[in-house]
Write a protein that holds these residues in place. Structure first.
Motif, PDB file in Angstrom:
ATOM      1  N   LEU A   2       2.941  35.374  19.856  1.00 13.29           N
ATOM      2  CA  LEU A   2       4.256  34.734  19.859  1.00 13.29           C
ATOM      3  C   LEU A   2       4.220  33.690  18.757  1.00 13.29           C
ATOM      4  CD1 LEU A   2       7.039  34.329  21.331  1.00 13.29           C
ATOM      5  CD2 LEU A   2       5.905  32.467  22.573  1.00 13.29           C
ATOM      6  N   THR A   3       5.028  33.888  17.724  1.00 18.00           N
ATOM      7  CA  THR A   3       4.933  33.013  16.567  1.00 18.00           C
ATOM      8  C   THR A   3       6.245  33.022  15.805  1.00 18.00           C
ATOM      9  OG1 THR A   3       3.630  32.534  14.562  1.00 18.00           O
ATOM     10  CG2 THR A   3       4.020  34.853  15.093  1.00 18.00           C
ATOM     11  N   TYR A   4       6.371  32.105  14.875  1.00 17.01           N
ATOM     12  CA  TYR A   4       7.503  32.132  13.959  1.00 17.01           C
ATOM     13  C   TYR A   4       7.201  33.113  12.834  1.00 17.01           C
ATOM     14  CZ  TYR A   4       9.283  27.790  16.080  1.00 17.01           C
ATOM     15  OH  TYR A   4       9.769  26.848  16.937  1.00 17.01           O
ATOM     16  N   ASP A   5       8.231  33.448  12.072  1.00 16.35           N
ATOM     17  CA  ASP A   5       8.032  34.319  10.914  1.00 16.35           C
ATOM     18  C   ASP A   5       7.523  33.476   9.749  1.00 16.35           C
ATOM     19  OD1 ASP A   5       7.943  36.400   9.173  1.00 16.35           O
ATOM     20  OD2 ASP A   5      10.108  36.657   8.989  1.00 16.35           O
ATOM     21  N   LEU A   6       6.307  32.977   9.911  1.00 18.16           N
ATOM     22  CA  LEU A   6       5.674  32.142   8.895  1.00 18.16           C
ATOM     23  C   LEU A   6       4.508  32.928   8.303  1.00 18.16           C
ATOM     24  CD1 LEU A   6       5.639  28.788  10.926  1.00 18.16           C
ATOM     25  CD2 LEU A   6       7.258  29.468   9.145  1.00 18.16           C
ATOM     26  N   GLY A   7       4.789  33.690   7.250  1.00 18.39           N
ATOM     27  CA  GLY A   7       3.771  34.529   6.627  1.00 18.39           C
ATOM     28  C   GLY A   7       3.671  35.902   7.247  1.00 18.39           C
ATOM     29  N   LEU A   8       4.335  36.139   8.369  1.00 19.03           N
ATOM     30  CA  LEU A   8       4.225  37.413   9.073  1.00 19.03           C
ATOM     31  C   LEU A   8       4.850  38.559   8.294  1.00 19.03           C
ATOM     32  CD1 LEU A   8       3.608  39.136  11.587  1.00 19.03           C
ATOM     33  CD2 LEU A   8       5.725  38.277  12.602  1.00 19.03           C
ATOM     34  N   SER A   9       6.051  38.353   7.758  1.00 24.53           N
ATOM     35  CA  SER A   9       6.759  39.433   7.076  1.00 24.53           C
ATOM     36  C   SER A   9       6.060  39.877   5.799  1.00 24.53           C
ATOM     37  CB  SER A   9       8.198  39.006   6.751  1.00 24.53           C
ATOM     38  OG  SER A   9       8.202  37.834   5.956  1.00 24.53           O
ATOM     39  N   ALA A  10       5.183  39.034   5.262  1.00 22.90           N
ATOM     40  CA  ALA A  10       4.456  39.380   4.038  1.00 22.90           C
ATOM     41  C   ALA A  10       3.215  40.216   4.306  1.00 22.90           C
ATOM     42  CB  ALA A  10       4.068  38.107   3.285  1.00 22.90           C
ATOM     43  N   ASP A  11       2.891  40.455   5.570  1.00 24.85           N
ATOM     44  CA  ASP A  11       1.692  41.210   5.933  1.00 24.85           C
ATOM     45  C   ASP A  11       2.092  42.633   6.326  1.00 24.85           C
ATOM     46  OD1 ASP A  11      -0.603  42.318   7.164  1.00 24.85           O
ATOM     47  OD2 ASP A  11      -1.305  40.332   7.741  1.00 24.85           O
ATOM     48  N   PRO A  12       1.813  43.635   5.471  1.00 23.08           N
ATOM     49  CA  PRO A  12       2.249  45.008   5.757  1.00 23.08           C
ATOM     50  C   PRO A  12       1.539  45.646   6.943  1.00 23.08           C
ATOM     51  CG  PRO A  12       0.792  44.974   3.849  1.00 23.08           C
ATOM     52  CD  PRO A  12       1.077  43.549   4.201  1.00 23.08           C
ATOM     53  N   GLY A  13       0.427  45.070   7.382  1.00 19.85           N
ATOM     54  CA  GLY A  13      -0.308  45.642   8.502  1.00 19.85           C
ATOM     55  C   GLY A  13       0.201  45.192   9.854  1.00 19.85           C
ATOM     56  N   LEU A  14       1.178  44.285   9.841  1.00 18.21           N
ATOM     57  CA  LEU A  14       1.690  43.742  11.097  1.00 18.21           C
ATOM     58  C   LEU A  14       3.181  44.016  11.230  1.00 18.21           C
ATOM     59  CD1 LEU A  14      -0.116  40.276  11.130  1.00 18.21           C
ATOM     60  CD2 LEU A  14      -0.846  42.398  12.231  1.00 18.21           C
ATOM     61  N   ARG A  15       3.636  44.011  12.461  1.00 13.02           N
ATOM     62  CA  ARG A  15       5.049  44.222  12.765  1.00 13.02           C
ATOM     63  C   ARG A  15       5.568  43.032  13.552  1.00 13.02           C
ATOM     64  NH1 ARG A  15       7.716  45.999  17.306  1.00 13.02           N
ATOM     65  NH2 ARG A  15       9.759  46.961  16.955  1.00 13.02           N
ATOM     66  N   GLY A  16       6.742  42.544  13.191  1.00 12.45           N
ATOM     67  CA  GLY A  16       7.336  41.429  13.899  1.00 12.45           C
ATOM     68  C   GLY A  16       8.680  41.796  14.502  1.00 12.45           C
ATOM     69  N   GLU A  17       8.832  41.556  15.784  1.00 14.39           N
ATOM     70  CA  GLU A  17      10.105  41.786  16.480  1.00 14.39           C
ATOM     71  C   GLU A  17      10.767  40.439  16.754  1.00 14.39           C
ATOM     72  OE1 GLU A  17      11.694  42.760  20.961  1.00 14.39           O
ATOM     73  OE2 GLU A  17       9.661  43.384  20.411  1.00 14.39           O
ATOM     74  N   THR A  18      11.947  40.216  16.213  1.00 18.46           N
ATOM     75  CA  THR A  18      12.654  38.956  16.424  1.00 18.46           C
ATOM     76  C   THR A  18      13.225  38.915  17.839  1.00 18.46           C
ATOM     77  OG1 THR A  18      13.250  38.806  14.080  1.00 18.46           O
ATOM     78  CG2 THR A  18      14.528  37.470  15.623  1.00 18.46           C
ATOM     79  N   ILE A  19      12.868  37.885  18.597  1.00 20.96           N
ATOM     80  CA  ILE A  19      13.377  37.762  19.966  1.00 20.96           C
ATOM     81  C   ILE A  19      14.290  36.547  20.132  1.00 20.96           C
ATOM     82  CG2 ILE A  19      11.432  38.999  20.977  1.00 20.96           C
ATOM     83  CD1 ILE A  19      10.262  36.314  21.841  1.00 20.96           C
ATOM     84  N   ALA A  20      14.350  35.674  19.142  1.00 24.36           N
ATOM     85  CA  ALA A  20      15.263  34.528  19.185  1.00 24.36           C
ATOM     86  C   ALA A  20      15.304  33.883  17.808  1.00 24.36           C
ATOM     87  CB  ALA A  20      14.839  33.509  20.236  1.00 24.36           C
ATOM     88  N   ARG A  21      16.360  33.123  17.561  1.00 20.75           N
ATOM     89  CA  ARG A  21      16.499  32.366  16.318  1.00 20.75           C
ATOM     90  C   ARG A  21      16.830  30.925  16.673  1.00 20.75           C
ATOM     91  NH1 ARG A  21      18.472  37.431  15.220  1.00 20.75           N
ATOM     92  NH2 ARG A  21      17.660  38.431  13.308  1.00 20.75           N
ATOM     93  N   PHE A  22      16.130  29.994  16.051  1.00 22.11           N
ATOM     94  CA  PHE A  22      16.308  28.589  16.383  1.00 22.11           C
ATOM     95  C   PHE A  22      16.620  27.782  15.116  1.00 22.11           C
ATOM     96  CE2 PHE A  22      13.760  30.272  19.832  1.00 22.11           C
ATOM     97  CZ  PHE A  22      14.424  29.756  20.942  1.00 22.11           C
ATOM     98  N   PRO A  23      17.890  27.369  14.961  1.00 22.41           N
ATOM     99  CA  PRO A  23      18.249  26.537  13.804  1.00 22.41           C
ATOM    100  C   PRO A  23      17.551  25.184  13.874  1.00 22.41           C
ATOM    101  CG  PRO A  23      20.191  27.464  14.884  1.00 22.41           C
ATOM    102  CD  PRO A  23      19.043  27.703  15.797  1.00 22.41           C
ATOM    103  N   ALA A  24      17.378  24.576  12.725  1.00 23.69           N
ATOM    104  CA  ALA A  24      16.784  23.247  12.670  1.00 23.69           C
ATOM    105  C   ALA A  24      17.795  22.200  13.129  1.00 23.69           C
ATOM    106  CB  ALA A  24      16.322  22.945  11.252  1.00 23.69           C
ATOM    107  N   TYR A  25      17.283  21.102  13.651  1.00 27.37           N
ATOM    108  CA  TYR A  25      18.107  19.953  13.999  1.00 27.37           C
ATOM    109  C   TYR A  25      17.304  18.702  13.659  1.00 27.37           C
ATOM    110  CZ  TYR A  25      15.153  19.446  18.151  1.00 27.37           C
ATOM    111  OH  TYR A  25      14.073  19.276  18.993  1.00 27.37           O
ATOM    112  N   ALA A  26      17.986  17.569  13.557  1.00 26.67           N
ATOM    113  CA  ALA A  26      17.322  16.309  13.226  1.00 26.67           C
ATOM    114  C   ALA A  26      17.155  15.467  14.479  1.00 26.67           C
ATOM    115  CB  ALA A  26      18.131  15.546  12.185  1.00 26.67           C
ATOM    116  N   ILE A  27      16.141  14.601  14.480  1.00 26.52           N
ATOM    117  CA  ILE A  27      15.993  13.607  15.539  1.00 26.52           C
ATOM    118  C   ILE A  27      15.862  12.226  14.905  1.00 26.52           C
ATOM    119  CG2 ILE A  27      15.020  15.131  17.278  1.00 26.52           C
ATOM    120  CD1 ILE A  27      12.245  14.031  16.569  1.00 26.52           C
TER     121      ILE A  27
END
Length: 318
Positions: A152-177
């Motif tokens: 369970l991870t963000y798409d941080l470097g995942l899409s650049a790896d041809p040996g792995l598959r990523g299934e998007t299960i949610a999207r989280f926009p950034a917000y400020a605090i």
């Protein structure tokens, strides 16, 4: 008549451990057997398959040959299937049981793992779940090495790896605090450029730091990174102390931190969200129990995404 298979599951298991550990000595220590037993099993496996699986370098351990790399992926799947057959033979086949090892991006752990353990214990009490918390790059390596079933991870470097598959299960926009006494705390919604003259408290993890710095840079100003930390809660506490603002994606259930209270501000200027992924190795079929745990995570992510949307609407007055 089909010829009998020459190799054994034990040989495959010894081979996988040796491949992961990179040496016969380390493999024998993990398996708690003599090194000669590991060496003999792998030698016989190579003889039965008529291929060389390792390049043996004195003092430098083992290196997989191309044939060894192919067998590594196939052996993992075969052993997983064998465990399923064993489970079916011992029981009715209606109860999911056995081990599942989940990799989890370190900042996601407090948001997803408690709910995952709770739901898995309730619905699948015979599943033995283990978790490896790590940074994005370490999770990708663990997937390739077969140490985890999925991540369970963000798409941080995942899409650049041809040996792995990523299934998007949610999207989280950034917000400020910002801290509760901040001049913009009552606004609910801001442009990021309104904050960039102030110090930025950066969540300083590989890939993550680049994402947040790029968000701020897109506002047309250079981020003033005054403080860095690898802890999600430390970021929030430092902001609560008035040391600066920060940009995050996951939303805790409360604005309270160890250092006081923070206020969430929606970003009116659209920024690309972080995609939450279930990452797996291409071509590897997940066991039924792993698929069941993945389905639980899909549900948890959907509910968290719904709460995030509701919170955003409330912050904008409807």
């Amino acid at each position: 008549m089909t010829s009998p298979v020459g190799f054994t599951l034990v040989q495959l298991r010894y081979f996988l451990v040796a491949a992961e550990r990179g040496s016969m000595t380390a493999a024998s220590a993990e398996l708690n057997i003599a090194q000669s037993a590991v060496s003999t099993a792998i030698h016989n496996l190579e003889h039965d398959l008529r291929v060389q699986l390792f390049i043996r370098r004195r003092g430098r351990g083992l290196v997989l040959t191309p044939a060894g790399e192919r067998l590594q992926h196939q052996a993992r799947e075969l052993l997983a299937r064998a465990r399923e057959v064993e489970g079916e033979a011992r029981g009715s086949g209606e109860t999911l049981s056995g081990p599942v090892t989940v990799g989890c991006f370190v900042t996601l752990a407090p948001f997803y793992l408690p709910a995952l353990f709770s739901e898995c214990t309730s619905r699948y009490p015979a599943i033995e779940m283990d978790v490896a918390e790590a940074e994005a790059e370490q999770l990708l390596q663990a997937l390739h090495a077969g140490r985890i079933d999925f991540a369970l991870t963000y798409d941080l470097g995942l899409s650049a790896d041809p040996g792995l598959r990523g299934e998007t299960i949610a999207r989280f926009p950034a917000y400020a605090i910002v801290h509760a006494g901040h001049r913009l705390a009552g606004r609910g919604t801001v442009k990021l450029a309104e904050l960039t003259a102030e110090p930025l408290v950066l969540l300083d993890l590989p890939y993550t730091r680049d994402y947040f710095r790029a968000l701020v840079a897109d506002s047309g100003t250079a981020p003033d990174v005054r403080y860095r930390t690898q802890s999600y809660e430390t970021v929030r506490s430092m902001v609560a102390e008035g040391l600066g603002y920060s940009v995050l994606n996951q939303r805790p259930a409360t604005g309270q931190t160890y250092g006081g209270e923070v206020v969430e501000l929606e970003l009116s200027d659209r920024r690309p969200p972080l995609e939450l992924k279930l990452a797996t190795v291409q071509g590897v079929t997940q066991t039924p129990r792993a698929r069941a745990v993945m389905e639980l995570l899909r549900g948890i992510a959907t509910r968290r995404g719904a709460r995030r949307t509701d919170a955003g609407r409330a912050g904008q007055g409807g």
